[in-house]
Motif scaffolding. Sequence first.
Motif, PDB file in Angstrom:
ATOM      1  N   SER A   1       3.100   8.127   4.537  1.00 21.21           N
ATOM      2  CA  SER A   1       3.590   8.477   3.198  1.00 21.21           C
ATOM      3  C   SER A   1       5.104   8.384   3.187  1.00 21.21           C
ATOM      4  CB  SER A   1       3.147   9.904   2.853  1.00 21.21           C
ATOM      5  OG  SER A   1       4.011  10.463   1.883  1.00 21.21           O
ATOM      6  N   THR A   2       5.636   7.565   2.268  1.00 24.83           N
ATOM      7  CA  THR A   2       7.089   7.444   2.182  1.00 24.83           C
ATOM      8  C   THR A   2       7.705   8.737   1.628  1.00 24.83           C
ATOM      9  OG1 THR A   2       6.854   6.339   0.029  1.00 24.83           O
ATOM     10  CG2 THR A   2       7.088   4.927   1.965  1.00 24.83           C
TER      11      THR A   2
ATOM     12  N   ASN B   1      -5.584  12.655  -1.280  1.00 27.44           N
ATOM     13  CA  ASN B   1      -4.801  11.879  -0.311  1.00 27.44           C
ATOM     14  C   ASN B   1      -5.763  11.238   0.675  1.00 27.44           C
ATOM     15  OD1 ASN B   1      -2.196  11.029   0.721  1.00 27.44           O
ATOM     16  ND2 ASN B   1      -2.540  12.395   2.446  1.00 27.44           N
ATOM     17  N   LYS B   2      -5.211  10.481   1.604  1.00 30.56           N
ATOM     18  CA  LYS B   2      -6.013   9.729   2.575  1.00 30.56           C
ATOM     19  C   LYS B   2      -7.122  10.580   3.167  1.00 30.56           C
ATOM     20  CE  LYS B   2      -5.592   6.269   3.395  1.00 30.56           C
ATOM     21  NZ  LYS B   2      -6.315   5.117   2.860  1.00 30.56           N
TER      22      LYS B   2
ATOM     23  N   ALA C   1       3.615   5.259  -3.786  1.00 31.22           N
ATOM     24  CA  ALA C   1       4.940   4.982  -4.353  1.00 31.22           C
ATOM     25  C   ALA C   1       5.253   3.485  -4.300  1.00 31.22           C
ATOM     26  CB  ALA C   1       6.015   5.776  -3.605  1.00 31.22           C
TER      27      ALA C   1
ATOM     28  N   ARG D   1       0.845  -1.200   0.000  1.00 30.89           N
ATOM     29  CA  ARG D   1       0.000   0.000   0.000  1.00 30.89           C
ATOM     30  C   ARG D   1       0.880   1.250   0.000  1.00 30.89           C
ATOM     31  NH1 ARG D   1       1.332   2.070   4.202  1.00 30.89           N
ATOM     32  NH2 ARG D   1       0.204   3.944   3.608  1.00 30.89           N
TER      33      ARG D   1
HETATM   34  C1  RUB Z   1      -1.842   5.899   1.563  1.00 31.43           C
HETATM   35  C2  RUB Z   1      -1.838   7.376   1.448  1.00 31.43           C
HETATM   36  C3  RUB Z   1      -0.485   8.046   1.328  1.00 31.43           C
HETATM   37  C4  RUB Z   1      -0.162   8.222  -0.163  1.00 31.43           C
HETATM   38  C5  RUB Z   1       1.276   8.664  -0.362  1.00 31.43           C
HETATM   39  O1  RUB Z   1      -3.127   5.356   1.386  1.00 31.43           O
HETATM   40  O2  RUB Z   1      -2.851   8.045   1.367  1.00 31.43           O
HETATM   41  O3  RUB Z   1      -0.500   9.304   1.923  1.00 31.43           O
HETATM   42  O4  RUB Z   1      -0.351   7.001  -0.845  1.00 31.43           O
HETATM   43  O5  RUB Z   1       2.155   7.645   0.056  1.00 31.43           O
HETATM   44  P1  RUB Z   1      -3.321   3.758   1.454  1.00 31.43           P
HETATM   45  P2  RUB Z   1       3.646   7.545  -0.535  1.00 31.43           P
HETATM   46  O6  RUB Z   1      -2.772   3.300   2.760  1.00 31.43           O
HETATM   47  O7  RUB Z   1      -4.811   3.591   1.339  1.00 31.43           O
HETATM   48  O8  RUB Z   1      -2.595   3.157   0.273  1.00 31.43           O
HETATM   49  O9  RUB Z   1       4.268   8.855  -0.244  1.00 31.43           O
HETATM   50  O10 RUB Z   1       4.291   6.404   0.218  1.00 31.43           O
HETATM   51  O11 RUB Z   1       3.521   7.299  -1.986  1.00 31.43           O
END
Ligand code: RUB
Length: 344
Positions: free
Chosen positions: A137-138, A214-215, A30, A27
């Motif tokens: 969020s990574t 976003n979430k 990225a 999940r």
């Molecule tokens: C995850 C979410 C993260 C973004 C960005 O949602 O909303 O903020 O995907 O993440 P879920 P990143 O848990 O439903 O996938 O920066 O890691 O891409």
Amino acid sequence: MDSDEPAPAVDPAVTATAEDIAAMRIRGAATIADAAAAALATQAERSEAASPEAFRRQLRAAAAELYETRPTAVSLPNALRYVLRGMDGDTVAELESSTVARAEAFRTDLEQAQRRLGEVGANRLRDGDVVMTHCHSTDALSCIEAALDAGKHVSAIVKETRPRKQGHITARQLREWGVPVTLIVDNAARRYLDRADHVLVGADSIAADGSVINKIGTSGLAVNARERGVPVMVAAQTIKLHPDTMTGHTVEIESRAESEVLSEEERADITAAGTASEAGDGSGDGRGDDHAGLEVENPAFDVTPPRYVDAIVTERGQFPPESIVTLMRELFGETTEEPWETRG
Ligand code: RUB
């Protein structure tokens, strides 16, 4: 494809990755993109296609299966499109090696972009700052990591992020880096904004008008942060830019299972109360319909309008949300046709 041709064989490893994404064992936008590119490489390596055309069809079928898993994070179709557009050659062997190389390049670029984005975002953080986070969020964490690497002290107020509590993943990562963490329930965010110097979130998609998808809960947080005078920083690599929104398409917001919000037991408890009251006023038969009168909605994402966002931080630098469309045009042109929709 002719209707009497057999369906192209999608490798079980691709199907397993698709299932992991759908079930959120994989999940975050990225991470999903990275896994999807890796799955296409696996499909290419394991393909036993008898002809270049059969190989292309297999890769498109694999991409379509991955694409169907989750609708909101545009990093997924962006990854699939990037890899498929690099599929080049006249023989199966050439197609295989070009596809694998393209997938590897994508994954390396993804990692480097996240690191570069982190350095850009870290410039916005001062020594001693307090950052409020939402979800996990990574890209957002990369900004904190780069600030720590630069010798800054940062602490975090981490929102739990209902219903799946991905805030716990953020808290765990930050503690691993030695960052002091205060974990709060989502409802406490406005109260704790007084202590925060930044709100820092990631993105699943960025629309052409600078809206941030976003979430669920991000938009409410951003509105409250604006009211409290706390700047909102969105950390999003350019694979989060949604090309279709340049031509008027909207971003689909995923709805997730009711069970993430309400267990069977909790539902039975609430339904029993409704049944009793129906029996009491004489309007019901005392048994009721288990599902009548109680709907559960569970949207996974929301849309934050650009006016509540101070900066979108990408590997190409930071942008005011209203100007992100310029970067989008530069990166994607105006075309939005998906290679896995191409026939033949
Ligand atoms: C995850 C979410 C993260 C973004 C960005 O949602 O909303 O903020 O995907 O993440 P879920 P990143 O848990 O439903 O996938 O920066 O890691 O891409």
